[in-house]
Enzyme design. Structure first.
Site, PDB file in Angstrom:
ATOM      1  N   GLY A  14       0.778  -1.230   0.000  1.00 24.84           N
ATOM      2  CA  GLY A  14       0.000   0.000   0.000  1.00 24.84           C
ATOM      3  C   GLY A  14       0.811   1.282   0.000  1.00 24.84           C
ATOM      4  O   GLY A  14       0.318   2.323   0.452  1.00 24.84           O
ATOM      5  N   SER A  15       2.014   1.256  -0.534  1.00 18.99           N
ATOM      6  CA  SER A  15       2.792   2.505  -0.539  1.00 18.99           C
ATOM      7  C   SER A  15       2.209   3.512  -1.531  1.00 18.99           C
ATOM      8  O   SER A  15       2.256   4.727  -1.291  1.00 18.99           O
ATOM      9  CB  SER A  15       4.272   2.243  -0.836  1.00 18.99           C
ATOM     10  OG  SER A  15       4.480   1.871  -2.174  1.00 18.99           O
ATOM     11  N   MET A  92      -3.547  -7.049  -7.052  1.00 17.31           N
ATOM     12  CA  MET A  92      -2.941  -8.113  -7.852  1.00 17.31           C
ATOM     13  C   MET A  92      -3.949  -9.178  -8.295  1.00 17.31           C
ATOM     14  O   MET A  92      -3.626 -10.362  -8.333  1.00 17.31           O
ATOM     15  CB  MET A  92      -1.771  -8.734  -7.069  1.00 17.31           C
ATOM     16  CG  MET A  92      -0.669  -7.732  -6.773  1.00 17.31           C
ATOM     17  SD  MET A  92      -0.275  -6.628  -8.148  1.00 17.31           S
ATOM     18  CE  MET A  92       1.413  -7.052  -8.474  1.00 17.31           C
ATOM     19  N   ARG A  93      -5.156  -8.765  -8.625  1.00 20.23           N
ATOM     20  CA  ARG A  93      -6.145  -9.668  -9.221  1.00 20.23           C
ATOM     21  C   ARG A  93      -6.472  -9.156 -10.619  1.00 20.23           C
ATOM     22  O   ARG A  93      -6.630  -7.945 -10.807  1.00 20.23           O
ATOM     23  CB  ARG A  93      -7.456  -9.700  -8.417  1.00 20.23           C
ATOM     24  CG  ARG A  93      -7.337 -10.131  -6.985  1.00 20.23           C
ATOM     25  CD  ARG A  93      -6.865 -11.541  -6.805  1.00 20.23           C
ATOM     26  NE  ARG A  93      -7.736 -12.554  -7.383  1.00 20.23           N
ATOM     27  CZ  ARG A  93      -7.394 -13.835  -7.555  1.00 20.23           C
ATOM     28  NH1 ARG A  93      -6.195 -14.239  -7.202  1.00 20.23           N
ATOM     29  NH2 ARG A  93      -8.234 -14.686  -8.080  1.00 20.23           N
ATOM     30  N   ASN A 109      -5.044   2.576 -13.149  1.00 18.09           N
ATOM     31  CA  ASN A 109      -4.063   1.615 -12.641  1.00 18.09           C
ATOM     32  C   ASN A 109      -2.670   2.246 -12.668  1.00 18.09           C
ATOM     33  O   ASN A 109      -2.394   3.101 -13.502  1.00 18.09           O
ATOM     34  CB  ASN A 109      -4.079   0.365 -13.544  1.00 18.09           C
ATOM     35  CG  ASN A 109      -3.134  -0.719 -13.070  1.00 18.09           C
ATOM     36  OD1 ASN A 109      -3.044  -1.004 -11.878  1.00 18.09           O
ATOM     37  ND2 ASN A 109      -2.408  -1.330 -13.998  1.00 18.09           N
ATOM     38  N   HIS A 111       1.358   1.055 -12.990  1.00 17.59           N
ATOM     39  CA  HIS A 111       2.183  -0.101 -13.357  1.00 17.59           C
ATOM     40  C   HIS A 111       3.647   0.336 -13.382  1.00 17.59           C
ATOM     41  O   HIS A 111       3.964   1.408 -13.901  1.00 17.59           O
ATOM     42  CB  HIS A 111       1.747  -0.647 -14.725  1.00 17.59           C
ATOM     43  CG  HIS A 111       2.515  -1.865 -15.120  1.00 17.59           C
ATOM     44  ND1 HIS A 111       2.282  -3.103 -14.563  1.00 17.59           N
ATOM     45  CD2 HIS A 111       3.551  -2.042 -15.987  1.00 17.59           C
ATOM     46  CE1 HIS A 111       3.124  -3.990 -15.081  1.00 17.59           C
ATOM     47  NE2 HIS A 111       3.908  -3.369 -15.946  1.00 17.59           N
ATOM     48  N   ASP A 147      -2.837  -4.479 -17.835  1.00 21.88           N
ATOM     49  CA  ASP A 147      -1.889  -3.368 -17.968  1.00 21.88           C
ATOM     50  C   ASP A 147      -2.016  -2.648 -19.307  1.00 21.88           C
ATOM     51  O   ASP A 147      -1.022  -2.165 -19.866  1.00 21.88           O
ATOM     52  CB  ASP A 147      -0.442  -3.859 -17.751  1.00 21.88           C
ATOM     53  CG  ASP A 147      -0.249  -4.461 -16.364  1.00 21.88           C
ATOM     54  OD1 ASP A 147      -0.881  -3.960 -15.423  1.00 21.88           O
ATOM     55  OD2 ASP A 147       0.499  -5.438 -16.232  1.00 21.88           O
ATOM     56  N   GLU A 176       6.457   6.426  -8.918  1.00 25.39           N
ATOM     57  CA  GLU A 176       5.036   6.055  -8.832  1.00 25.39           C
ATOM     58  C   GLU A 176       4.337   6.952  -7.810  1.00 25.39           C
ATOM     59  O   GLU A 176       3.220   7.421  -8.017  1.00 25.39           O
ATOM     60  CB  GLU A 176       4.876   4.585  -8.415  1.00 25.39           C
ATOM     61  CG  GLU A 176       5.384   3.588  -9.425  1.00 25.39           C
ATOM     62  CD  GLU A 176       5.161   2.145  -8.985  1.00 25.39           C
ATOM     63  OE1 GLU A 176       4.058   1.824  -8.511  1.00 25.39           O
ATOM     64  OE2 GLU A 176       6.095   1.334  -9.110  1.00 25.39           O
TER      65      GLU A 176
HETATM   66  C1  GAR Z   1       3.673  -1.116  -7.338  1.00 28.49           C
HETATM   67  O1  GAR Z   1       4.999  -1.102  -7.794  1.00 28.49           O
HETATM   68  C2  GAR Z   1       2.704  -1.158  -8.511  1.00 28.49           C
HETATM   69  O2  GAR Z   1       3.147  -0.425  -9.607  1.00 28.49           O
HETATM   70  C3  GAR Z   1       2.667  -2.633  -8.818  1.00 28.49           C
HETATM   71  O3  GAR Z   1       2.657  -3.250  -7.557  1.00 28.49           O
HETATM   72  C4  GAR Z   1       3.352  -2.436  -6.621  1.00 28.49           C
HETATM   73  C5  GAR Z   1       2.457  -2.219  -5.426  1.00 28.49           C
HETATM   74  O4  GAR Z   1       3.142  -1.547  -4.407  1.00 28.49           O
HETATM   75  N1  GAR Z   1       1.514  -2.964  -9.608  1.00 28.49           N
HETATM   76  C6  GAR Z   1       1.535  -3.811 -10.628  1.00 28.49           C
HETATM   77  O5  GAR Z   1       2.512  -4.457 -10.947  1.00 28.49           O
HETATM   78  C7  GAR Z   1       0.217  -3.954 -11.393  1.00 28.49           C
HETATM   79  N2  GAR Z   1       0.409  -4.567 -12.646  1.00 28.49           N
HETATM   80  P1  GAR Z   1       2.345  -0.824  -3.235  1.00 28.49           P
HETATM   81  O6  GAR Z   1       1.378  -1.856  -2.645  1.00 28.49           O
HETATM   82  O7  GAR Z   1       3.408  -0.446  -2.235  1.00 28.49           O
HETATM   83  O8  GAR Z   1       1.636   0.362  -3.798  1.00 28.49           O
END
Ligand code: GAR
Length: 217
Positions: A14-15, A92-93, A109, A111, A147, A176
């Site tokens: 959840g950052s 991640m679903r 989203n 990515h 994506d 991000e």
């Molecule tokens: C992030 O790097 C996000 O871009 C990626 O998961 C991580 C979640 O981090 N998402 C994907 O790969 C989606 N295809 P977070 O929980 O710390 O935000």
């Protein structure tokens, strides 16, 4: 003006959610997070939301027969909170075409690559292996393929000679955290339009110049 009501879907750390929470804590930020939903009961992001006094929900996909019934439950929570825009933040679903259609141009989203390159999982490993000189991250509207969809904001970072997946991931993640709040602000200000599957942003000038990595000496 009324703030745009946002629901954030997470699965873990959840950052990115935290970056959105921090941005939305400013009085003049045009969006507010009204609900956070995790499909993982133990997701650390749930605590971040609770700390910010945002209502949290666990909708565990394992409790449902199929994706549609799982998504019906997500939609119930989103509707009850009067959500207008859904932000996936490390959710991640895979979502169904039905869910994507229900939230057309209202489902965003993030990515960790410069889409359309490096969709999917294990992005940073594949980026390092490919030997590309730049990577980055993308905030985009989601379409019915993983994506994929009209790109709202991207940031590029250099891939350095000594990088491995964790060092690159950290560099990308910092960006991000900058571009997700920016993209949400642009949307909430009504400055983002999708025209023929490309995003037009009013009132934002693209910076001039070229990026070269490694820099010429
Ligand atoms: C992030 O790097 C996000 O871009 C990626 O998961 C991580 C979640 O981090 N998402 C994907 O790969 C989606 N295809 P977070 O929980 O710390 O935000």
């Amino acid at each position: 003006m009324a703030k745009l009501k946002v629901g954030v879907l997470i699965s873990g750390r959840g950052s990115n959610l935290q970056a959105l929470i921090d941005a939305a804590s400013a009085d003049d930020y045009p969006a507010e997070i009204v609900t956070v939903i995790s499909n993982e009961p133990g997701a650390a992001g749930l605590e971040r939301a609770a700390k910010a006094a945002i209502p949290t929900n666990v909708v565990d996909h394992r409790d449902f027969e199929g994706r549609e019934t799982f998504e019906d439950a997500l939609n119930d929570v989103l509707s009850a909170a009067a959500v207008e825009l859904v932000c996936l933040a490390g959710f991640m679903r895979l979502v169904t075409d039905g869910f994507v259609g229900r939230w057309h141009d209202r489902l965003v989203n993030v990515h960790p690559s410069l889409l359309p390159a490096f969709k999917g999982l294990d992005v940073h490993e594949r980026v390092v292996e490919a030997g590309v000189r730049f990577s980055g991250c993308t905030v985009h509207f989601l379409r019915p393929a993983m994506d994929e969809g009209p790109i709202i904001v991207q940031a590029a970072v250099p891939v350095r000679a000594g990088d491995d997946a964790p060092t690159l991931a950290a560099r990308v993640l910092a960006e991000e955290h900058r571009i997700y709040p920016l993209a949400l602000r642009l949307i909430a200000e009504g400055r983002v339009r999708v025209v023929e599957e490309r995003v037009l942003i009013t009132g934002a000038a693209a910076p001039e110049g070229v990026l070269i990595n490694p820099a010429p000496v």
